[in-house]
Design an enzyme around this catalytic site. Sequence first.
Site, PDB file in Angstrom:
ATOM      1  N   GLU A  13       3.484  -5.437  12.249  1.00 10.82           N
ATOM      2  CA  GLU A  13       2.582  -4.290  12.072  1.00 10.82           C
ATOM      3  C   GLU A  13       1.483  -4.768  11.146  1.00 10.82           C
ATOM      4  O   GLU A  13       1.716  -5.010   9.961  1.00 10.82           O
ATOM      5  CB  GLU A  13       3.343  -3.101  11.497  1.00 10.82           C
ATOM      6  CG  GLU A  13       4.506  -2.727  12.399  1.00 10.82           C
ATOM      7  CD  GLU A  13       4.990  -1.301  12.251  1.00 10.82           C
ATOM      8  OE1 GLU A  13       4.756  -0.693  11.191  1.00 10.82           O
ATOM      9  OE2 GLU A  13       5.618  -0.804  13.194  1.00 10.82           O
ATOM     10  N   ASN A  16       0.802  -1.234   0.000  1.00 13.89           N
ATOM     11  CA  ASN A  16       0.000   0.000   0.000  1.00 13.89           C
ATOM     12  C   ASN A  16       0.830   1.277   0.000  1.00 13.89           C
ATOM     13  O   ASN A  16       0.490   2.240  -0.672  1.00 13.89           O
ATOM     14  CB  ASN A  16      -1.012  -0.027   1.153  1.00 13.89           C
ATOM     15  CG  ASN A  16      -0.356  -0.076   2.500  1.00 13.89           C
ATOM     16  OD1 ASN A  16       0.677  -0.719   2.684  1.00 13.89           O
ATOM     17  ND2 ASN A  16      -0.938   0.586   3.461  1.00 13.89           N
ATOM     18  N   GLU A  40       7.603   0.182  16.751  1.00 12.60           N
ATOM     19  CA  GLU A  40       8.788   0.724  16.077  1.00 12.60           C
ATOM     20  C   GLU A  40       8.672   2.239  16.119  1.00 12.60           C
ATOM     21  O   GLU A  40       7.642   2.777  16.489  1.00 12.60           O
ATOM     22  CB  GLU A  40       8.899   0.177  14.653  1.00 12.60           C
ATOM     23  CG  GLU A  40       9.176  -1.343  14.654  1.00 12.60           C
ATOM     24  CD  GLU A  40       9.585  -1.910  13.287  1.00 12.60           C
ATOM     25  OE1 GLU A  40      10.293  -1.236  12.535  1.00 12.60           O
ATOM     26  OE2 GLU A  40       9.176  -3.045  12.992  1.00 12.60           O
ATOM     27  N   CYS A  78      -3.292   1.493   6.228  1.00 11.04           N
ATOM     28  CA  CYS A  78      -3.702   0.748   7.421  1.00 11.04           C
ATOM     29  C   CYS A  78      -4.321   1.666   8.462  1.00 11.04           C
ATOM     30  O   CYS A  78      -5.053   1.217   9.330  1.00 11.04           O
ATOM     31  CB  CYS A  78      -2.510   0.010   8.006  1.00 11.04           C
ATOM     32  SG  CYS A  78      -1.129   1.107   8.327  1.00 11.04           S
TER      33      CYS A  78
END
Length: 483
Positions: free
Chosen positions: A250, A152, A464, A284
């Site tokens: 993630e 993405n 992160e 996301c």
Amino acid sequence: MQLLAIDNFINNEHVPPIHDSYFDTFEPARGAPHAKIPNSSKDDVERAYEAAAAAFPGWSKTSRAERASILYRIADLIDARREEFAQAESKDQGKPVELARIVDIPRAASNFRFFAGKILHSLEEAGDLPGVGFSYTQRMPIGVAGLISPWNLPLYLLTWKIAPCIACGNTAVCKPSEFTSLTAYLLCSVLKEAGLPAGVVNMVFGTGMGAGQAIVEHPGIPLISFTGGTVTGSKISVTSAPLFKKLSLELGGKNANIVFADCDLNLAVSTSLKSSFSNQGEICLCGSRIFVERPLYESFLKGLIEGAKALKIGDPTKKDTNMGALVSKEHWDKVVGYIELGVQEGGKIEYGGRKPSSLEGDFKNGYFLEPTIISGLTPACRTMREEIFGPVVTIYAFDTEDEAVRLANDSEYGLSCSVWTENGRRARRVAGAIQAGTVWVNTWMARDLRMPFGGMKKSGVGREGGEHSLEFYSELKTICLAD
Ligand code: NAD
């Protein structure tokens, strides 16, 4: 038509896949193949691993200043080739080239710049224990990292991994998404030109089940940073667990966008248009579940529909295009399937839901989809619970602050949330109660790279960003010197 063919990048050389196998990747806006991508196998991963393992002893001993100067050079070179990168990202992914120009590519450069500065200025811990001794910590590079990224935000998310990984002195075997390999391929020449020694970053192109799985299974790769879907994340966890790999995951999201009646309506509507439909809703962090306090519901919905109608969809190379094409035919089918499901579940399509009728020429074959707003669903519906990852939002009215928090938290995901209110106390209360890794108040997508980033629940494991990336990409050792 001759398709662009790309190769793997191992030891600073472009090399064809060992078994000479390639597959076509499609240009989403035209629905036609535009490049040949190596279908790398376990053998290619092994070759990349060997290069990365051989480079590790030398690279891990370089000074922080040396590593930082190369990272700064990489950032400058990406900036210098911004237009070329933006065009490639748009052609490969389907997004408007203007979005790639102002978001994806500059943010990729800033990933390198940020971690160059971070590694130069970070300090380990030290402490005196009088009568006993003095302790300090040493940050040690770990080895060869496996870096696996989605389609993405291809370059942005890949560099979010590469930059801290090599800043900490590790070497890497990277696998970009099979749908979007082009900007990772362009990055290889930048890495070489910036003076990154051979073998420090190796790029293996191919599928998740082929090259991706081989990276995760490789016994010599002790850490994996993965960004992608929750189902894939779960498989990676299962494979990695017996090998005791360090994992950063993630994953997916189904983020809430909570709009209180006391918000700045214009700002809430204009930003919600972005959080709903930017990058065709394929971020996301997009806020796909919109909850609006009842007194504002009608005016917010009206504003959102008017805004959605005004979005320009089509040729991603045009500067004023707001929405490009979805990444693939399979993904278009999946997203449209969810719109159909929404209707079956009793939803009303307030706007959108179809392929735009305005498309011309080759773009008629592209994977375009109107921005889609669905009302009338209940929070138990699959359409309101499962990640769609396209330009589709649901809208639902609530009556109380407690109900809004309950609705937002009623999800197996917990990646991000936006809250719209002019009441500061409420903002703090609601932000504090939301189960998500990031909560924005009166904004969306603002990123501070010093801050932790990650998800709760099925949206991920670990954080992160800033210090947290250094934690992940290095081992901290405590050394105690006796008095
Ligand atoms: P995906 O999980 O299908 O693929 C991601 C990457 O993993 C690709 O490179 C793929 O080839 C690889 N892969 C697939 N199977 C694998 C396996 N068994 N072993 C190793 N690698 C494997 O995800 P996607 O469709 O590319 O991306 C969309 C998903 O990513 C969405 O769910 C989205 O929410 C999520 N995402 C999360 C974040 C975040 O920061 N949390 C950011 C962007 C995207």
